[in-house]
Design a protein around this motif. Structure first.
Motif, PDB file in Angstrom:
ATOM      1  N   ASN A  24      12.879   2.594   5.436  1.00  0.00           N
ATOM      2  CA  ASN A  24      11.937   3.654   5.073  1.00  0.00           C
ATOM      3  C   ASN A  24      10.786   3.086   4.243  1.00  0.00           C
ATOM      4  O   ASN A  24       9.622   3.416   4.472  1.00  0.00           O
ATOM      5  N   CYS A  25      11.100   2.238   3.277  1.00  0.00           N
ATOM      6  CA  CYS A  25      10.056   1.635   2.443  1.00  0.00           C
ATOM      7  C   CYS A  25       9.162   0.713   3.268  1.00  0.00           C
ATOM      8  O   CYS A  25       7.958   0.635   3.034  1.00  0.00           O
ATOM      9  N   GLU A  28       6.580   2.691   4.990  1.00  0.00           N
ATOM     10  CA  GLU A  28       5.530   3.127   4.058  1.00  0.00           C
ATOM     11  C   GLU A  28       4.611   1.967   3.670  1.00  0.00           C
ATOM     12  O   GLU A  28       3.413   2.152   3.473  1.00  0.00           O
ATOM     13  N   ASP A  31       2.252   1.559   6.337  1.00  0.00           N
ATOM     14  CA  ASP A  31       1.285   2.656   6.283  1.00  0.00           C
ATOM     15  C   ASP A  31       0.112   2.309   5.359  1.00  0.00           C
ATOM     16  O   ASP A  31      -1.002   2.795   5.549  1.00  0.00           O
ATOM     17  N   TYR A  37      -5.171   4.570   4.323  1.00  0.00           N
ATOM     18  CA  TYR A  37      -5.027   4.072   2.950  1.00  0.00           C
ATOM     19  C   TYR A  37      -5.850   2.813   2.708  1.00  0.00           C
ATOM     20  O   TYR A  37      -6.253   2.563   1.585  1.00  0.00           O
ATOM     21  N   GLY A 118      11.148   5.777  -5.803  1.00  0.00           N
ATOM     22  CA  GLY A 118      10.974   6.715  -4.702  1.00  0.00           C
ATOM     23  C   GLY A 118      11.805   6.269  -3.523  1.00  0.00           C
ATOM     24  O   GLY A 118      12.108   5.089  -3.393  1.00  0.00           O
ATOM     25  N   LYS A 122       5.756   7.031  -1.923  1.00  0.00           N
ATOM     26  CA  LYS A 122       4.564   7.350  -1.134  1.00  0.00           C
ATOM     27  C   LYS A 122       3.562   6.203  -1.255  1.00  0.00           C
ATOM     28  O   LYS A 122       3.517   5.524  -2.286  1.00  0.00           O
ATOM     29  N   PRO A 123       2.744   5.992  -0.231  1.00  0.00           N
ATOM     30  CA  PRO A 123       1.749   4.917  -0.301  1.00  0.00           C
ATOM     31  C   PRO A 123       0.828   5.043  -1.524  1.00  0.00           C
ATOM     32  O   PRO A 123       0.454   4.032  -2.117  1.00  0.00           O
ATOM     33  N   GLU A 124       0.504   6.280  -1.905  1.00  0.00           N
ATOM     34  CA  GLU A 124      -0.345   6.474  -3.084  1.00  0.00           C
ATOM     35  C   GLU A 124       0.335   5.923  -4.338  1.00  0.00           C
ATOM     36  O   GLU A 124      -0.314   5.331  -5.199  1.00  0.00           O
ATOM     37  N   ASN A 125       1.659   6.107  -4.432  1.00  0.00           N
ATOM     38  CA  ASN A 125       2.394   5.601  -5.587  1.00  0.00           C
ATOM     39  C   ASN A 125       2.431   4.072  -5.591  1.00  0.00           C
ATOM     40  O   ASN A 125       2.360   3.441  -6.644  1.00  0.00           O
TER      41      ASN A 125
END
Length: 139
Positions: A24-25, A28, A31, A37, A118, A122-125
């Motif tokens: 999952n990571c 991201e 991403d 991004y 997380g 999230k990519p923002e984080n």
């Protein structure tokens, strides 16, 4: 000029280490490279060789099978090299915390300088975490 300034006089080059994750990571992290991004606008570039990396992004737990390989990758990186643990797995083990194969002392394999929590983060984080690392290094 201190070593921090010399070190950050160029873009930060990041190498992704996938150490027994659920992927999952990893999805991201990929991403981050998409136009949505555009990680390179911050001067952060994903590189294909650990020998060119300033930062290692480590996702997943480090199990007993991959621990020697992760340690070898860290040793091959030019120093100083900073390690960022992506997701909950590097910090607490997440869903793998009771696994028989989990390395108990994660910090003894490689030192982790920053955790981005997380599951998956999230990519923002991740961008925010890496930018905070850059701010700390710039003083």
């Amino acid at each position: 000029m201190g070593w921090y300034n010399k070190r950050l006089a160029k873009s930060i080059w990041v190498f992704h280490v996938s150490a027994s994750p659920c992927n999952n990571c990893d999805i991201e992290i990929l991403d981050l490279l998409t136009p949505a991004y555009d990680l390179e606008r911050f001067g952060i570039k994903l590189v294909g060789s650990v020998r060119h990396a300033d930062v290692l992004l480590v996702s997943g737990i480090i199990n007993q099978k991959v621990a020697p390989k992760v340690k070898k990758l860290y040793e091959q990186a030019p120093k100083p090299c900073f390690v960022v643990g992506i997701g909950t797995c590097p910090s607490s083990g997440c869903c793998f915390k009771d696994s028989y194969n989990k390395t108990e002392k994660f910090q003894e394999v490689i030192p982790i300088d920053l955790y981005i929590p997380g599951c998956p983060p999230k990519p923002e984080n991740m961008i925010e975490g890496i930018m905070k690392l850059v701010e700390v290094l710039n003083g």
